[in-house]
Design a protein around this motif. Structure first.
Motif, PDB file in Angstrom:
ATOM      1  N   ARG A  14      -0.265   4.270   0.106  1.00 12.08           N
ATOM      2  CA  ARG A  14      -0.921   5.370   0.826  1.00 12.08           C
ATOM      3  C   ARG A  14      -0.910   5.139   2.343  1.00 12.08           C
ATOM      4  O   ARG A  14      -1.589   5.816   3.080  1.00 12.08           O
ATOM      5  CB  ARG A  14      -2.370   5.528   0.353  1.00 12.08           C
ATOM      6  CG  ARG A  14      -2.510   5.756  -1.121  1.00 12.08           C
ATOM      7  CD  ARG A  14      -2.115   7.123  -1.552  1.00 12.08           C
ATOM      8  NE  ARG A  14      -2.937   8.159  -0.961  1.00 12.08           N
ATOM      9  CZ  ARG A  14      -3.156   9.338  -1.499  1.00 12.08           C
ATOM     10  NH1 ARG A  14      -2.635   9.637  -2.657  1.00 12.08           N
ATOM     11  NH2 ARG A  14      -3.890  10.231  -0.892  1.00 12.08           N
ATOM     12  N   GLN A  15      -0.161   4.177   2.796  1.00 11.85           N
ATOM     13  CA  GLN A  15      -0.004   3.889   4.230  1.00 11.85           C
ATOM     14  C   GLN A  15      -1.350   3.740   4.962  1.00 11.85           C
ATOM     15  O   GLN A  15      -1.586   4.356   5.994  1.00 11.85           O
ATOM     16  CB  GLN A  15       0.834   4.965   4.926  1.00 11.85           C
ATOM     17  CG  GLN A  15       2.321   4.875   4.658  1.00 11.85           C
ATOM     18  CD  GLN A  15       2.702   5.568   3.359  1.00 11.85           C
ATOM     19  OE1 GLN A  15       2.215   6.652   3.063  1.00 11.85           O
ATOM     20  NE2 GLN A  15       3.558   4.938   2.575  1.00 11.85           N
ATOM     21  N   VAL A  16      -2.212   2.923   4.383  1.00  9.27           N
ATOM     22  CA  VAL A  16      -3.513   2.709   5.007  1.00  9.27           C
ATOM     23  C   VAL A  16      -3.394   1.711   6.167  1.00  9.27           C
ATOM     24  O   VAL A  16      -4.081   1.822   7.174  1.00  9.27           O
ATOM     25  CB  VAL A  16      -4.547   2.223   3.953  1.00  9.27           C
ATOM     26  CG1 VAL A  16      -5.851   1.792   4.601  1.00  9.27           C
ATOM     27  CG2 VAL A  16      -4.805   3.311   2.933  1.00  9.27           C
ATOM     28  N   ASN A  52      -7.312   7.850   3.411  1.00  8.34           N
ATOM     29  CA  ASN A  52      -6.214   8.024   2.453  1.00  8.34           C
ATOM     30  C   ASN A  52      -6.271   7.044   1.283  1.00  8.34           C
ATOM     31  O   ASN A  52      -5.586   7.218   0.287  1.00  8.34           O
ATOM     32  CB  ASN A  52      -4.890   7.867   3.203  1.00  8.34           C
ATOM     33  CG  ASN A  52      -3.823   8.782   2.654  1.00  8.34           C
ATOM     34  OD1 ASN A  52      -4.078   9.561   1.742  1.00  8.34           O
ATOM     35  ND2 ASN A  52      -2.651   8.690   3.198  1.00  8.34           N
ATOM     36  N   CYS A  53      -7.095   6.008   1.411  1.00 11.62           N
ATOM     37  CA  CYS A  53      -7.166   4.943   0.409  1.00 11.62           C
ATOM     38  C   CYS A  53      -7.638   5.490  -0.943  1.00 11.62           C
ATOM     39  O   CYS A  53      -8.521   6.335  -1.010  1.00 11.62           O
ATOM     40  CB  CYS A  53      -8.120   3.860   0.881  1.00 11.62           C
ATOM     41  SG  CYS A  53      -8.467   2.590  -0.329  1.00 11.62           S
ATOM     42  N   THR A  54      -7.015   5.015  -2.050  1.00 12.59           N
ATOM     43  CA  THR A  54      -7.415   5.479  -3.380  1.00 12.59           C
ATOM     44  C   THR A  54      -8.207   4.420  -4.137  1.00 12.59           C
ATOM     45  O   THR A  54      -8.410   4.549  -5.335  1.00 12.59           O
ATOM     46  CB  THR A  54      -6.188   5.863  -4.222  1.00 12.59           C
ATOM     47  OG1 THR A  54      -5.342   4.731  -4.280  1.00 12.59           O
ATOM     48  CG2 THR A  54      -5.459   7.042  -3.658  1.00 12.59           C
ATOM     49  N   CYS A  99       0.838  -1.194   0.000  1.00 13.11           N
ATOM     50  CA  CYS A  99       0.000   0.000   0.000  1.00 13.11           C
ATOM     51  C   CYS A  99       0.879   1.254   0.000  1.00 13.11           C
ATOM     52  O   CYS A  99       1.662   1.471   0.913  1.00 13.11           O
ATOM     53  CB  CYS A  99      -0.927   0.030   1.207  1.00 13.11           C
ATOM     54  SG  CYS A  99      -1.960   1.505   1.236  1.00 13.11           S
TER      55      CYS A  99
END
Lengths: 313, 94
Positions: A187-189, A204-206, A185
């Motif tokens: 986006r550091q989810v 923050n997830c895309t 990941c």
């Protein structure tokens, strides 16, 4: 519909907009990018240019300088009484006269002298031309209102984007603690807590689904809301993001009002303002009543007590 | 904006909207789908470089197509105002 502000600075605004159809939010995005007017330099008169740059390059650079916009004073020049010739009602002037005191001097937007103190460049550090000792630039420039559809220099936002609100879930019973989702990941989810992957930054997830694809035990599920959005507005500095959003809604509304009047047959009464006013007035009124009452009772205690006793009698 | 009406019967409305594109048409189409009497709603932008769109609305005949089209536009204005009040509320709260 529900709106909550998530982050707010001078030039950015992030908010959560719930229960809105995607078509509506997308139309507003398109309008904010392309049809919300701002000021930008449109006409440049070059009186003297000893710099190594062509006149056109300097004019182009000046055009791209974001200017603080004032809606109250200016009208779009095509709608102006001067019929687009340019007057004080539809354009704001600038002058620039620089002579380089030494080699390598850089003329910046700080050298632009505005005629209207409210229409000024967003920053005075934007470089325009690098000059050698003794080189001169003398310029007159005129800024006008325009829309992004005609040229990107009139765009009030550098970014207006939205995304559907993501939902990331990890089934802790299935998770074998392989740590692959944390690594994949970007986006550091996820984060590892007690040998299990835990969702720490869902917002923050895309929705790229990389974690779902890499998880060998199918412990991760990613979904999104269709009608809830995170909207991010980043202004160029020309206008505060709140004003851009509201102006965008104005432009949007006017489109449909025009459409209705252009159609044949009876024009349906569009009176959304009235119920809105009622709704607004209802919660406001009791507040207003309470506020003046409280200080009145403090200062004029005698009259207040008198009126009370009269009522009782 | 300029409107050319190509067909206007009780069941069908076809019009050409000059000077507008997806920005105007897409939310309208979306709102029209909420109409119970609607059988078809759609639009196309014939060429991306010319600013015009062609809109078609068909109803079951119980409601005139042009009326449901107008109603949709009115609904959109109301929603915009709702969004505006909610936005102002949110700004105050923040």
């Amino acid at each position: 519909m529900k709106v909550t502000v998530l982050e707010q600075t001078d030039n950015t605004l992030q908010m959560r907009v719930e229960e809105v159809r995607p078509g509506l939010i997308n139309a507003i995005r398109r309008i904010m990018l392309a049809e919300t007017p701002t000021m930008a330099i449109e006409e440049v008169v070059i009186l003297e240019n000893q710099s190594p740059l062509f006149d056109e390059i300097i004019a182009h650079r000046l055009g791209l300088v974001p200017l603080k916009t004032n809606y109250d004073q200016y009208v779009v020049s095509s709608d102006c009484t001067c019929e687009g010739v340019g007057c004080h009602l539809c354009q704001a002037g600038f002058t620039m006269e620089v002579e380089a005191p030494e080699d390598g001097f850089i003329a910046t937007t700080g050298d632009l002298k505005p005629q209207d103190p409210e229409v000024v460049p967003v920053s005075d550090k934007i470089p325009i031309a690098k000059l050698a000792k003794g080189q001169r630039i003398v310029i007159e420039a005129y800024a006008r209102l325009g829309i992004g559809q005609d040229h990107a220099k009139w765009q009030p936002v550098s970014t207006m984007a939205y995304k559907m609100i993501p939902h990331v879930k990890v089934d802790t019973n299935k998770c074998d603690g392989c740590k692959e989702c944390v690594e994949v990941c970007f986006r550091q989810v996820f984060e590892m807590q007690k040998d299990k992957a835990v969702v720490v930054d869902e917002k923050n997830c895309t929705l790229c689904n990389l974690c779902v694809e890499t998880c060998d035990v199918q412990a991760i599920a990613v979904s999104h809301d269709e009608n809830n959005f995170i909207v991010t507005i980043e202004s160029t500095g020309a206008l505060p993001p709140m004003t851009i959003f509201e102006k965008g809604l104005d432009v949007f509304r006017k489109k449909y009002e025009e459409l209705i009047t252009l159609l044949p047959g009876r024009v349906p009464k569009v009176t959304p303002k009235k119920p809105r006013a009622k709704k607004k007035a209802l919660p406001k009124k009791p507040k207003k009543k309470k506020e003046p009452k409280a200080p009145a009772s403090k200062t004029k205690t005698k009259t207040a007590s008198k009126s009370k006793t009269k009522k009782k009698k | 904006m300029n409107i050319n009406i190509i067909k206007n019967t009780s069941r069908e409305l076809e019009l050409e909207i000059e000077g507008e594109g997806h920005t105007l048409c897409n939310p309208l189409r979306e709102i029209l789908f909420e109409d119970a009497h609607l059988t078809f709603a759609g639009y196309s932008v014939p060429h991306p470089l010319t600013r015009s769109a062609r809109f078609i609305v068909r109803t079951d005949g119980k409601v005139k197509a042009i009326n449901s089209f107008k109603k949709a536009a009115k609904k959109l204005i109301e929603r915009t105002e709702e969004l505006r009040t909610e936005f102002k509320k949110a700004l105050k709260a923040a």
